[in-house]
Design a protein around this motif. Structure first.
Motif, PDB file in Angstrom:
ATOM      1  N   GLU A  99      63.614  20.564  16.683  1.00 42.99           N
ATOM      2  CA  GLU A  99      63.465  21.211  17.981  1.00 42.99           C
ATOM      3  C   GLU A  99      63.053  22.661  17.758  1.00 42.99           C
ATOM      4  N   ALA A 100      62.168  23.133  18.595  1.00 40.76           N
ATOM      5  CA  ALA A 100      61.652  24.499  18.478  1.00 40.76           C
ATOM      6  C   ALA A 100      62.074  25.306  19.695  1.00 40.76           C
ATOM      7  N   SER A 101      61.967  26.613  19.570  1.00 42.27           N
ATOM      8  CA  SER A 101      62.164  27.496  20.713  1.00 42.27           C
ATOM      9  C   SER A 101      60.771  27.757  21.275  1.00 42.27           C
ATOM     10  N   VAL A 102      60.537  27.359  22.522  1.00 44.51           N
ATOM     11  CA  VAL A 102      59.210  27.526  23.125  1.00 44.51           C
ATOM     12  C   VAL A 102      59.348  28.219  24.473  1.00 44.51           C
ATOM     13  N   ASP A 116      50.973  21.390  28.911  1.00 44.34           N
ATOM     14  CA  ASP A 116      51.837  20.869  27.857  1.00 44.34           C
ATOM     15  C   ASP A 116      51.574  21.573  26.544  1.00 44.34           C
ATOM     16  N   VAL A 117      52.598  21.636  25.722  1.00 39.64           N
ATOM     17  CA  VAL A 117      52.459  22.112  24.357  1.00 39.64           C
ATOM     18  C   VAL A 117      53.009  21.016  23.454  1.00 39.64           C
ATOM     19  N   LYS A 118      52.162  20.597  22.514  1.00 38.79           N
ATOM     20  CA  LYS A 118      52.578  19.597  21.532  1.00 38.79           C
ATOM     21  C   LYS A 118      52.613  20.259  20.167  1.00 38.79           C
ATOM     22  N   LEU A 119      53.684  20.023  19.444  1.00 45.47           N
ATOM     23  CA  LEU A 119      53.845  20.571  18.111  1.00 45.47           C
ATOM     24  C   LEU A 119      53.708  19.445  17.101  1.00 45.47           C
ATOM     25  N   LYS A 141      58.767  29.212  18.104  1.00 44.85           N
ATOM     26  CA  LYS A 141      59.534  29.540  16.898  1.00 44.85           C
ATOM     27  C   LYS A 141      60.196  28.264  16.407  1.00 44.85           C
ATOM     28  N   VAL A 142      59.900  27.913  15.153  1.00 42.35           N
ATOM     29  CA  VAL A 142      60.520  26.734  14.546  1.00 42.35           C
ATOM     30  C   VAL A 142      60.772  27.065  13.081  1.00 42.35           C
TER      31      VAL A 142
END
Length: 166
Positions: free
Chosen positions: A75-78, A62-65, A123-124
């Motif tokens: 929302e980010a581009s991941v 998982d990736v948590k921002l 990218k956010v």
């Protein structure tokens, strides 16, 4: 009347002074830059993955921002990049799937034993972050274990030389 050579010498003497003046004028800082930097919110990327897994398994990664300690609302581009050992040129790019709670997931089956790297390409807004996490898959060779220990020791030395106080 001065000789031609004397005039050239005077020009040569003043050229560095003029260059210095123009360089300093060109480098004058924006007085609001420090204030804008201080206002910029810190976005953190946390990669949650098991330290070691079995080959041929698909663990949840998982990736948590977060922004200022809170879950990021934009929302980010991941995308994820996954590669084994030194083979970064062969990295596989995999788009992340987004959960309702704002967590991004990687679905990937690690095919064989070894040391893998998972990089989250995030990218956010106009911010681009790319943290990397090392994952041990299955049984490691003695050579791989020694390499990991060397990297950890080097990281410790680098970290101890520059600690921050908040």
């Amino acid at each position: 009347m001065r000789k031609k050579g004397e005039k050239q010498m005077q020009v040569i003497k003043f050229t560095p002074l003029l260059l210095t003046f123009f360089l300093l004028a060109a480098c004058s800082a924006d007085p609001e830059a420090a204030e804008q930097y201080a206002k910029r919110e810190e976005i953190n990327v946390i990669i949650e993955a098991p330290e070691s897994i079995e080959a041929d398994s698909s663990p949840q990664i998982d990736v948590k921002l977060t922004k200022d300690g809170q879950a990021l609302e934009e929302e980010a581009s991941v995308n994820f990049l996954v590669w084994k050992d030194e083979n970064k040129a062969d990295a596989e790019e995999i788009p992340a799937s987004l959960d309702a709670d704002g967590t991004y997931h990687l679905v990937y089956t690690f095919p064989s034993d070894g040391v893998y790297f998972v990089k989250a390409d995030v990218k956010v807004d106009n911010i681009h972050l790319m943290p990397t996490k090392q994952i041990r898959v299955g049984e490691l060779t003695q050579e791989e274990i020694e390499k990991i220990e060397q990297e950890q020791e080097q990281k410790k030395q680098n970290d101890s030389g520059s600690h921050h106080h908040h």
